[in-house]
Write a protein that holds these residues in place. Structure first.
Motif, PDB file in Angstrom:
ATOM      1  N   TRP A 136       0.707  -1.329  -0.097  1.00 22.39           N
ATOM      2  CA  TRP A 136      -0.074   0.263  -0.019  1.00 22.39           C
ATOM      3  C   TRP A 136       0.767   1.259   0.025  1.00 22.39           C
ATOM      4  O   TRP A 136       0.284   2.211  -0.366  1.00 22.39           O
ATOM      5  N   THR A 137       2.330   1.049   0.496  1.00 17.05           N
ATOM      6  CA  THR A 137       2.959   2.481   0.462  1.00 17.05           C
ATOM      7  C   THR A 137       3.189   2.797  -1.007  1.00 17.05           C
ATOM      8  O   THR A 137       3.731   3.920  -1.247  1.00 17.05           O
ATOM      9  N   GLN A 138       3.102   1.994  -1.981  1.00 14.53           N
ATOM     10  CA  GLN A 138       3.436   2.406  -3.459  1.00 14.53           C
ATOM     11  C   GLN A 138       2.336   3.313  -3.813  1.00 14.53           C
ATOM     12  O   GLN A 138       2.789   4.411  -4.510  1.00 14.53           O
ATOM     13  N   ASP A 139       1.210   3.307  -3.544  1.00 19.94           N
ATOM     14  CA  ASP A 139       0.107   4.219  -3.459  1.00 19.94           C
ATOM     15  C   ASP A 139       0.293   5.696  -2.980  1.00 19.94           C
ATOM     16  O   ASP A 139       0.196   6.429  -3.501  1.00 19.94           O
ATOM     17  N   VAL A 140       0.900   5.538  -1.715  1.00 13.81           N
ATOM     18  CA  VAL A 140       1.104   6.702  -0.928  1.00 13.81           C
ATOM     19  C   VAL A 140       2.260   7.436  -1.813  1.00 13.81           C
ATOM     20  O   VAL A 140       2.118   8.633  -2.007  1.00 13.81           O
ATOM     21  N   ALA A 141       3.339   6.520  -2.068  1.00 10.48           N
ATOM     22  CA  ALA A 141       4.441   7.301  -2.999  1.00 10.48           C
ATOM     23  C   ALA A 141       3.821   8.165  -4.255  1.00 10.48           C
ATOM     24  O   ALA A 141       4.466   9.177  -4.569  1.00 10.48           O
ATOM     25  N   ASP A 142       3.013   7.263  -4.842  1.00 11.04           N
ATOM     26  CA  ASP A 142       2.515   7.970  -6.056  1.00 11.04           C
ATOM     27  C   ASP A 142       1.644   9.155  -5.743  1.00 11.04           C
ATOM     28  O   ASP A 142       1.788   9.992  -6.817  1.00 11.04           O
ATOM     29  N   VAL A 143       0.990   9.200  -4.493  1.00  9.85           N
ATOM     30  CA  VAL A 143       0.147  10.327  -4.339  1.00  9.85           C
ATOM     31  C   VAL A 143       1.010  11.431  -4.418  1.00  9.85           C
ATOM     32  O   VAL A 143       0.858  12.805  -4.797  1.00  9.85           O
ATOM     33  N   PHE A 144       2.396  11.413  -3.704  1.00  3.36           N
ATOM     34  CA  PHE A 144       3.454  12.526  -3.506  1.00  3.36           C
ATOM     35  C   PHE A 144       4.284  12.717  -4.716  1.00  3.36           C
ATOM     36  O   PHE A 144       5.188  13.550  -4.721  1.00  3.36           O
ATOM     37  N   GLY A 145       4.251  11.753  -5.816  1.00  2.00           N
ATOM     38  CA  GLY A 145       5.024  11.799  -6.756  1.00  2.00           C
ATOM     39  C   GLY A 145       6.656  11.484  -6.402  1.00  2.00           C
ATOM     40  O   GLY A 145       7.525  12.044  -6.959  1.00  2.00           O
ATOM     41  N   ILE A 146       7.056  10.573  -5.461  1.00  2.00           N
ATOM     42  CA  ILE A 146       8.125  10.165  -4.969  1.00  2.00           C
ATOM     43  C   ILE A 146       8.300   8.608  -5.109  1.00  2.00           C
ATOM     44  O   ILE A 146       7.491   7.885  -5.384  1.00  2.00           O
ATOM     45  N   PRO A 147       9.604   8.034  -5.263  1.00  2.00           N
ATOM     46  CA  PRO A 147       9.841   6.661  -5.639  1.00  2.00           C
ATOM     47  C   PRO A 147       9.682   5.888  -4.369  1.00  2.00           C
ATOM     48  O   PRO A 147       9.708   6.332  -3.288  1.00  2.00           O
ATOM     49  N   ARG A 148       9.196   4.581  -4.608  1.00  2.00           N
ATOM     50  CA  ARG A 148       9.220   3.827  -3.533  1.00  2.00           C
ATOM     51  C   ARG A 148      10.297   2.540  -3.994  1.00  2.00           C
ATOM     52  O   ARG A 148      10.486   2.252  -4.922  1.00  2.00           O
ATOM     53  N   ILE A 149      11.072   2.385  -2.803  1.00  2.00           N
ATOM     54  CA  ILE A 149      12.225   1.417  -2.763  1.00  2.00           C
ATOM     55  C   ILE A 149      11.514   0.065  -1.943  1.00  2.00           C
ATOM     56  O   ILE A 149      11.240   0.427  -0.923  1.00  2.00           O
ATOM     57  N   ILE A 150      11.627  -1.016  -2.393  1.00  2.00           N
ATOM     58  CA  ILE A 150      11.362  -2.220  -1.690  1.00  2.00           C
ATOM     59  C   ILE A 150      12.479  -2.825  -0.932  1.00  2.00           C
ATOM     60  O   ILE A 150      13.586  -3.015  -1.506  1.00  2.00           O
ATOM     61  N   LEU A 151      12.240  -3.277   0.340  1.00  2.00           N
ATOM     62  CA  LEU A 151      13.420  -3.785   1.072  1.00  2.00           C
ATOM     63  C   LEU A 151      12.366  -5.678   1.120  1.00  2.00           C
ATOM     64  O   LEU A 151      11.630  -5.380   1.853  1.00  2.00           O
ATOM     65  N   TRP A 152      13.285  -6.374   0.673  1.00  2.00           N
ATOM     66  CA  TRP A 152      12.575  -7.605   0.823  1.00  2.00           C
ATOM     67  C   TRP A 152      13.546  -8.243   1.747  1.00  2.00           C
ATOM     68  O   TRP A 152      14.763  -8.724   1.853  1.00  2.00           O
ATOM     69  N   SER A 153      12.536  -8.628   3.127  1.00  2.00           N
ATOM     70  CA  SER A 153      13.380  -9.400   3.952  1.00  2.00           C
ATOM     71  C   SER A 153      13.389 -10.856   4.190  1.00  2.00           C
ATOM     72  O   SER A 153      13.892 -11.585   5.171  1.00  2.00           O
ATOM     73  N   GLY A 154      13.247 -11.497   2.970  1.00  2.00           N
ATOM     74  CA  GLY A 154      13.328 -12.856   2.772  1.00  2.00           C
ATOM     75  C   GLY A 154      14.465 -13.359   1.595  1.00  2.00           C
ATOM     76  O   GLY A 154      15.389 -12.544   1.522  1.00  2.00           O
ATOM     77  N   THR A 155      14.224 -14.463   1.409  1.00  2.00           N
ATOM     78  CA  THR A 155      14.965 -15.096   0.340  1.00  2.00           C
ATOM     79  C   THR A 155      14.864 -14.489  -1.043  1.00  2.00           C
ATOM     80  O   THR A 155      13.466 -14.080  -1.392  1.00  2.00           O
ATOM     81  N   ALA A 156      15.558 -14.638  -2.054  1.00  2.00           N
ATOM     82  CA  ALA A 156      15.408 -14.231  -3.319  1.00  2.00           C
ATOM     83  C   ALA A 156      14.433 -15.011  -4.026  1.00  2.00           C
ATOM     84  O   ALA A 156      13.490 -15.159  -4.812  1.00  2.00           O
ATOM     85  N   GLY A 157      14.700 -16.602  -3.499  1.00  2.00           N
ATOM     86  CA  GLY A 157      13.763 -17.625  -4.210  1.00  2.00           C
ATOM     87  C   GLY A 157      12.121 -17.213  -3.865  1.00  2.00           C
ATOM     88  O   GLY A 157      11.435 -17.405  -4.759  1.00  2.00           O
ATOM     89  N   TRP A 158      12.139 -16.643  -2.666  1.00  2.00           N
ATOM     90  CA  TRP A 158      10.713 -16.285  -2.175  1.00  2.00           C
ATOM     91  C   TRP A 158      10.086 -15.248  -3.125  1.00  2.00           C
ATOM     92  O   TRP A 158       9.094 -14.888  -3.563  1.00  2.00           O
TER      93      TRP A 158
END
Length: 483
Positions: A136-158
């Motif tokens: 849901w933070t992607q939609d918030v970032a879009d509201v303000f026209g700023i980028p979202r970076i994802i931190l994936w806290s698990g394996t790449a396989g996941w």
């Protein structure tokens, strides 16, 4: 909406790049976010705002000690109806779909209000870093026209399994209509070795609400500016190569993130008992079995009794983390007291342990774990083989990787949720890892992975460390571009 600044304001906060970090409110997801926040805060170009839900924020600030030199790391909160004083708990895990639905309904408004407030105070937010599961933070970032970076806290396989959700649905292999056959082999998830249906993350077999969440979430990853995965390339090279071919060069290995923190401390929402380290000092090198089911998993009374019986019969020195809520309904005091009396010269019990220092101790021999990714990666990075006993979420998938792909541990015939594992089987697993020739081979393999994990964070040549530096430089360039 609460906030806590670790120091007075910078003289000109808006001249810095303001990064807002939003972790999933669970211990295992918070740790990597905070290690990343500390890295960013060490660079004088940045200000960091760490945002937690209100109940977790209130608990977190009790334990938070602002690291020296990280004055631009600030703590904020947003309101949430679910009260999670120590992060996600067994109740939340038992009602995951409802929890995620409530998050998506309630949290965006609070985050938008906080971003507007900071902007009005002359400290506009330039980007959002958030856990993959906070889509849901992607939609918030879009509201303000700023980028979202994802931190994936698990394996790449996941990540690849989540990315293949449309294919898995099309073949009726997740959220199946009708019965499911756990023996089915899934061989079309690219970048991942074939796996049984039983090894696909547990939540992908959930209810209709969970199905809707997964369908909505899966494509959102394509909109992120960067995807930082808390794993290392040499552990999962085929997956990183595949996902980067799909999402571009900004899908990168960024772990093990805890190696960035010289304090050898993780995020702690519970008081640690350091007496166990002195007890470990008295044990033989490589002799101790460490048992911890993390911050959420629970056991039945019967399962607790079987595990206790296996530990006693094994005669191995053991360090066991028994949280107050570990046993559903509480253990039998009479039986438990008897166990403690009989094993007082064999084992040591704590309500929470300083896990990184435990794993680094010379007397550590093996780790019986619920297969949370932080615990696995910390064990690998200290060269400790594993006994996998997954509880929920993607832990069954992690366990498959441990046993079949990396061959650094064993697993039992059931997960913690599937029924009773008897003491004989548990004792056999302990002896296999700690006493057998096969166990020695596991130890050799995990020692090799330890070297590769630490090499990934080498400040000169480490692939993860270099990737993180490229990410920070991109954020700096982004700020200059906007100016």
């Amino acid at each position: 909406m609460g906030s806590l600044q670790t120091s007075s304001d910078s003289s000109s906060p808006s001249s810095k790049i303001h990064v807002m970090a939003v972790p999933l409110p669970a211990q295992g997801h918070m740790s990597p976010v905070i290690h990343l926040c500390k890295l960013i805060a060490r660079d004088p170009s940045f200000t960091i705002s760490l945002v937690n839900v209100d109940s977790l924020h209130d608990e977190f600030v009790k334990h938070w000690v602002a690291p020296a030199g990280l004055e631009d790391l600030r703590l904020h909160s947003i309101p949430y109806s679910w009260k999670l004083p120590r992060g996600a708990d067994a109740h939340a895990l038992g009602n995951l779909a409802e929890w995620f639905t409530a998050s998506a309904r309630e949290l965006p408004g609070g985050l938008e209000d906080l971003i507007r407030k900071l902007g009005e105070e002359g400290d506009p937010v330039n980007c959002i870093i958030s856990d993959y599961f906070c889509d849901w933070t992607q939609d918030v970032a879009d509201v303000f026209g700023i980028p979202r970076i994802i931190l994936w806290s698990g394996t790449a396989g996941w990540t690849s399994l989540e990315y293949h959700i449309p294919d898995l649905l099309q073949k009726n292999h997740i959220f199946p209509v009708g019965g499911r056959d756990d023996s089915v082999i899934i061989d079309y998830v690219r970048g991942v070795k074939p796996l049984r249906l039983a090894d696909v993350p547990d939540y992908m077999q959930g209810n209709e609400v969970w199905k809707e969440i997964c369908i909505k979430r899966s494509p959102v990853v394509k909109r992120a500016r960067w995807v930082l995965v808390n794993s290392f390339y040499d552990l999962e090279a085929p997956t990183f190569d595949f996902m980067a071919s799909e999402l571009g060069p900004r899908f990168i290995p960024a772990g093990p993130l805890f190696l960035l923190d010289d304090s050898r401390k993780n995020v702690v929402l519970r008081p640690e008992n350091e007496d166990c380290l002195r007890w470990m000092d008295e044990q033989e090198p490589g002799s101790v079995l460490y048992i911890s089911f993390g911050s959420i998993a629970v056991l039945s009374v019967e399962q607790f009794e079987e595990l206790a019986g296996a530990l006693e019969a094994s005669k191995k020195p053991f360090l066991w983390v028994i949280r107050s809520e570990l046993v559903v309904g509480g253990h039998s005091n009479e039986s438990y007291d008897g166990f403690c009396e009989r094993t007082k010269n064999q084992g040591f019990i704590v309500s929470w342990a300083p896990q990184l220092r435990v794993l680094a101790h010379p007397s550590m021999g093996a780790f019986l774990t619920h297969c949370g990714w932080n615990s696995i990666q910390e064990s690998i990075t200290h060269g400790i083989p594993l006994l996998g006993w997954p509880y929920g979420a993607e832990q069954n998938t992690n366990c498959k990787f441990i046993v079949e792909d990396w061959k650094i541990g064993v697993r039992f015939s059931k997960t913690a949720m599937q029924g009773l594992i008897e003491r004989g089987e548990i004792e056999d697993g302990i002896r296999k890892v700690m006493d057998s020739e096969e166990g020695k081979e596991m130890k050799e393999r995990v020692e090799n992975l330890k070297i590769l994990a630490r090499k990934a964070m080498d400040k000169e040549h480490g692939k993860s460390f270099r990737g993180l530096q490229a990410f920070l430089e991109d954020l700096k360039a982004l700020k200059l571009h906007h100016e």
